[in-house]
Write a protein that holds these residues in place. Structure first.
Motif, short mmCIF file in Angstrom:
data_model
loop_
_atom_site.label_atom_id
_atom_site.label_comp_id
_atom_site.label_asym_id
_atom_site.label_seq_id
_atom_site.Cartn_x
_atom_site.Cartn_y
_atom_site.Cartn_z
N LEU A 15 34.24 33.43 41.16
CA LEU A 15 35.28 34.45 41.13
C LEU A 15 36.52 33.79 40.53
N ARG A 16 36.92 34.28 39.35
CA ARG A 16 38.10 33.69 38.69
C ARG A 16 39.34 34.43 39.16
N ALA A 17 40.10 33.76 40.05
CA ALA A 17 41.30 34.39 40.61
C ALA A 17 42.53 33.76 39.96
N ALA A 18 43.64 34.48 39.99
CA ALA A 18 44.88 33.90 39.49
C ALA A 18 46.07 34.36 40.31
N ALA A 19 47.07 33.48 40.35
CA ALA A 19 48.32 33.77 41.06
C ALA A 19 49.46 33.13 40.28
N SER A 20 50.65 33.64 40.52
CA SER A 20 51.83 32.97 40.00
C SER A 20 52.25 32.03 41.15
N VAL A 21 51.89 30.77 41.01
CA VAL A 21 51.98 29.84 42.14
C VAL A 21 53.43 29.36 42.32
N ASP A 22 54.27 30.27 42.82
CA ASP A 22 55.70 29.99 42.94
C ASP A 22 56.28 30.80 44.10
N PHE A 23 55.46 31.14 45.09
CA PHE A 23 55.81 32.18 46.04
C PHE A 23 55.37 31.78 47.45
N ALA A 24 56.01 30.72 47.97
CA ALA A 24 55.66 30.27 49.32
C ALA A 24 56.14 31.31 50.33
N PRO A 25 55.39 31.60 51.40
CA PRO A 25 54.17 30.93 51.84
C PRO A 25 52.88 31.60 51.34
N GLN A 58 52.54 25.04 45.49
CA GLN A 58 51.93 23.74 45.33
C GLN A 58 52.59 22.77 46.29
N ASP A 59 51.76 22.00 46.98
CA ASP A 59 52.26 20.98 47.88
C ASP A 59 51.85 19.66 47.23
N GLU A 60 52.86 18.84 46.89
CA GLU A 60 52.56 17.61 46.12
C GLU A 60 51.53 16.71 46.79
N LYS A 98 48.92 17.66 48.32
CA LYS A 98 47.58 18.26 48.33
C LYS A 98 47.13 18.68 46.94
N LYS A 99 45.81 18.55 46.73
CA LYS A 99 45.27 18.84 45.41
C LYS A 99 45.19 20.35 45.14
N GLU A 100 44.82 21.08 46.17
CA GLU A 100 44.60 22.52 45.97
C GLU A 100 45.86 23.34 46.20
N TYR A 101 45.90 24.52 45.60
CA TYR A 101 47.02 25.43 45.84
C TYR A 101 47.00 25.85 47.31
N GLN A 102 48.21 25.97 47.89
CA GLN A 102 48.34 26.28 49.30
C GLN A 102 48.88 27.69 49.50
N GLY A 103 48.68 28.25 50.71
CA GLY A 103 49.33 29.51 51.06
C GLY A 103 48.37 30.56 51.59
N PHE A 104 48.99 31.62 52.12
CA PHE A 104 48.23 32.70 52.74
C PHE A 104 47.26 33.33 51.74
N ASP A 105 47.76 33.68 50.55
CA ASP A 105 46.89 34.32 49.55
C ASP A 105 45.75 33.38 49.14
N MET A 106 46.06 32.10 49.03
CA MET A 106 45.06 31.13 48.57
C MET A 106 43.93 31.00 49.59
N ASP A 107 44.31 30.95 50.88
CA ASP A 107 43.29 30.87 51.93
C ASP A 107 42.49 32.17 51.98
N LEU A 108 43.21 33.29 51.80
CA LEU A 108 42.54 34.59 51.90
C LEU A 108 41.51 34.76 50.78
N ILE A 109 41.87 34.42 49.56
CA ILE A 109 40.93 34.65 48.45
C ILE A 109 39.74 33.69 48.55
N ARG A 110 39.98 32.49 49.09
CA ARG A 110 38.85 31.57 49.28
C ARG A 110 37.90 32.13 50.34
N ALA A 111 38.48 32.75 51.37
CA ALA A 111 37.64 33.34 52.42
C ALA A 111 36.89 34.57 51.88
N VAL A 112 37.54 35.35 51.03
CA VAL A 112 36.89 36.51 50.41
C VAL A 112 35.70 36.02 49.58
#
Ligand code: ARG
Length: 262
Positions: A41-51, A55-57, A59-73
């Motif tokens: 599943l190719r997802a995209a976000a404008s990764v500038d919108f905490a929480p 990006q957390d320096e 950590k390698k992966e993008y962080q946040g509510f949306d990021m966890d949610l789409i991985r769970a989906v």
């Protein structure tokens, strides 16, 4: 002589069998392609919108509510999720061009966007608030923004809402952080942006500014999907429902919001 013939026939039979088996494999692959069974599943976000996405320096992966949610989906759908970072105003064009399958980026469901994309069921209730400098006593409500200079993120609902404010000068910038910088530098009178992001920003220690309680709008976030893919919309909705039913959604919600309340 006879033996040779038998051997020949046997080899031929074996070859035919293996060919058939091979064909079967190929047929299966072709079938799944035809059925559009996606593996990634190719997802995209404008990764500038905490929480929601940042990006957390450390950590390698993008962080946040949306990021966890789409991985769970993706996990529910049995597919791998790949997330790319695209500026907010480039997300819908990328989806329309077929470069990505879904957008999850704190994106508000609205009629203008519905002309271009399909939305999943709402997954988060949000709305717009404003941020001004801590010492500002003249701006208390949205009405006070008339004739003022307002910074917003480009392509967002903040931008379109603020354009409705009488005589306001709306400055559209690339990211919310740049908007906050401009506010601190005294170049604008206020920043209008999504409430949870404003609150998070201030809770992370960005000082010298304050957020005002009035809400300009109530908005729901949805996952955007290509107009031609109602099948994917169904799958995403089924996955979201499953995550709400099995408590996984709540876990992700609490990780990013519950602890920070109060
Ligand atoms: N909710 C607003 C909108 O849909 C802002 C979203 C901005 N998202 C982002 N990841 N920067 O227009």
């Amino acid at each position: 002589m006879k033996l040779k013939k038998i051997l020949c026939a046997l080899t031929a039979a074996l070859m035919a069998m293996s060919l058939l088996a091979g064909c079967g494999g190929e047929k299966k692959a072709a079938d799944s392609e035809a059925k559009n069974e996606m593996k990634v599943l190719r997802a995209a976000a404008s990764v500038d919108f905490a929480p929601f996405e940042f990006q957390d320096e450390t950590k390698k992966e993008y962080q946040g509510f949306d990021m966890d949610l789409i991985r769970a989906v993706g996990k529910e759908m049995g597919v791998k999720v790949e997330i790319s970072n695209i500026t907010f105003d480039g997300l819908i064009p990328a989806l329309e061009a077929g470069n990505i399958d879904v957008i999850i980026s704190g994106m508000t469901i609205n009629d203008t966007r519905k002309k271009k994309v399909l939305f999943s069921d709402p997954y988060y209730e949000s709305g717009l608030t404003m941020v001004v400098t801590a010492g500002n006593d003249t701006i208390k409500t949205f009405k006070d923004l008339e004739g003022k200079k307002i910074a917003v993120q480009i392509g967002t609902t903040s931008a379109s809402e603020c354009r409705k404010i009488k005589d306001a000068q709306v400055i559209e910038l690339d990211t919310p952080s740049i908007c906050f910088m401009e506010l601190k530098a005294g170049n604008v009178d206020a920043v209008v942006n999504d409430r949870p992001v404003n609150d998070y920003f201030i809770s992370q220690g960005f000082d010298g500014v304050k957020t005002l309680p009035e809400r300009l709008t109530a908005e729901d976030y949805g996952i955007a999907i290509n107009k031609n893919n109602p099948e994917l919309q169904k799958k995403v909705n089924a996955a979201l429902k499953k995550l709400k039913d099995n408590g996984e959604y709540k876990k992700i919600f609490d990780k990013w919001f519950a602890a920070k309340k109060g």
